[in-house]
Design an enzyme around this catalytic site. Structure first.
Site, PDB file in Angstrom:
ATOM      1  CG  ASP A  67      29.690  41.898  46.820  1.00 57.23           C
ATOM      2  OD1 ASP A  67      28.957  42.539  45.870  1.00 57.23           O
ATOM      3  OD2 ASP A  67      30.081  40.601  46.710  1.00 57.23           O
ATOM      4  CG  ASN A 137      34.596  30.024  46.099  1.00 60.32           C
ATOM      5  OD1 ASN A 137      33.334  30.665  45.997  1.00 60.32           O
ATOM      6  ND2 ASN A 137      35.559  31.050  46.381  1.00 60.32           N
ATOM      7  CG  HIS A 139      31.830  33.477  46.631  1.00 66.22           C
ATOM      8  ND1 HIS A 139      32.981  34.019  46.148  1.00 66.22           N
ATOM      9  CD2 HIS A 139      30.734  34.083  45.446  1.00 66.22           C
ATOM     10  CE1 HIS A 139      32.949  34.493  44.842  1.00 66.22           C
ATOM     11  NE2 HIS A 139      31.833  34.882  44.743  1.00 66.22           N
ATOM     12  CD  GLU A 144      36.034  34.497  48.070  1.00 64.73           C
ATOM     13  OE1 GLU A 144      35.221  33.381  47.736  1.00 64.73           O
ATOM     14  OE2 GLU A 144      36.956  34.606  46.988  1.00 64.73           O
TER      15      GLU A 144
END
Ligand code: GLP
Length: 264
Positions: A67, A137, A139, A144
């Site tokens: 990413d 979280n 990811h 996400e």
């Protein structure tokens, strides 16, 4: 799934680097999927040492990063391109033409650009070994919560939690990118082998949900449960909320006499 529990970050770094190095030694033109984030820094430092002291050769290795922030030029100190250069690429003999990282300065035709990124992964023969970190979280990459479990490379808006977690790397008052280009969960699941690294107590909930929770788009790392060859390397703090910790610890012991080549 194989869950390897490590007492500290040094052990985690060494184990992850050992796995990557032996894969590169077995196949010098390996295609590596790479992640950024503080968890990977020690692993990359260990790979750099192995290159320096043990002749680990990266000259034919091909890399694809997961990413990149949208809006950051390659020379911005918080761009993932800059991170990779500082922490790994400038210390090893990877051929610059073999490095692939999504272009954060892309302003238009995202769909076309992302499809081309997927194409270049395919043309390279697919990812042989994918390294992952994990967000608080759950990811992976920047997938996400509520990312499709079949998603491909695309533009993704970042959650408040992720923005908060990554703000510490930016100068105070500096505007932080709110979007990123990330490979998808579907892309990640096509890698032949996956190794996820997690360290620190802030990751303990995400780790427990990813390994022992239901498969859900709310914790995108849980999709890894569908993969046939995934290894989680987790330090004590990150393993704190795993219910089956004792079992994971004993697996290697219990199977030692059978000398299996695979445990997942
Ligand atoms: C970012 C990256 C993820 C990485 C995560 C964890 O969000 N996009 O790929 O897993 O950071 O970072 P850290 O290792 O700093 O906790």
């Amino acid at each position: 799934m194989l869950v390897m529990l490590k007492t500290n970050r040094d052990e985690l770094n060494r184990e992850a680097a050992r796995i990557i190095a032996s894969a590169v030694r077995r196949d010098p033109s390996l295609t590596l999927g790479l992640a950024t984030g503080s968890t990977t820094i020690g692993v990359y430092a260990e790979l750099a040492r192995m290159h320096r002291e043990e002749d680990l050769d990266f000259s034919k290795v091909v890399t694809f990063n997961l990413d990149e922030y949208v809006g950051l030029p390659a020379n911005h100190p918080q761009s993932f391109r800059f991170f990779m250069q500082q922490n790994l690429f400038r210390h090893i003999n990877v051929n610059p033409t073999n490095i692939h990282i999504p272009d954060g300065m892309r302003r238009d035709n995202y769909d076309e650009y992302c499809a081309a990124y997927e194409d270049s992964i395919r043309q390279a023969g697919g990812i042989d070994l994918q390294i992952l970190g994990i967000g608080r979280n759950g990811h992976i990459g920047f997938n996400e919560p509520a990312s499709s479990l079949g998603s491909r490379t695309r533009l993704k808006a970042l959650t408040r939690e992720t923005l908060e977690d990554n703000r510490k790397f930016f100068a105070s008052g500096e505007e932080m990118p709110k979007c990123a280009i990330t490979v998808g969960i579907g892309t990640i699941l096509e890698a032949r082998r996956i190794v996820l690294l997690a360290a620190g107590s802030s990751k303990s909930k995400a780790v427990a949900l990813a390994i022992e929770g239901p498969i859900t788009a709310s914790v995108t790392a849980s999709a890894l449960q569908l993969h046939a060859d995934v290894t989680f390397i987790v330090n004590e703090e990150a393993a704190a909320e795993l219910a089956q910790k004792d079992y994971y610890r004993r697996i290697l012991e219990l199977t030692a006499e059978f000398t299996p080549s695979r445990l997942w």
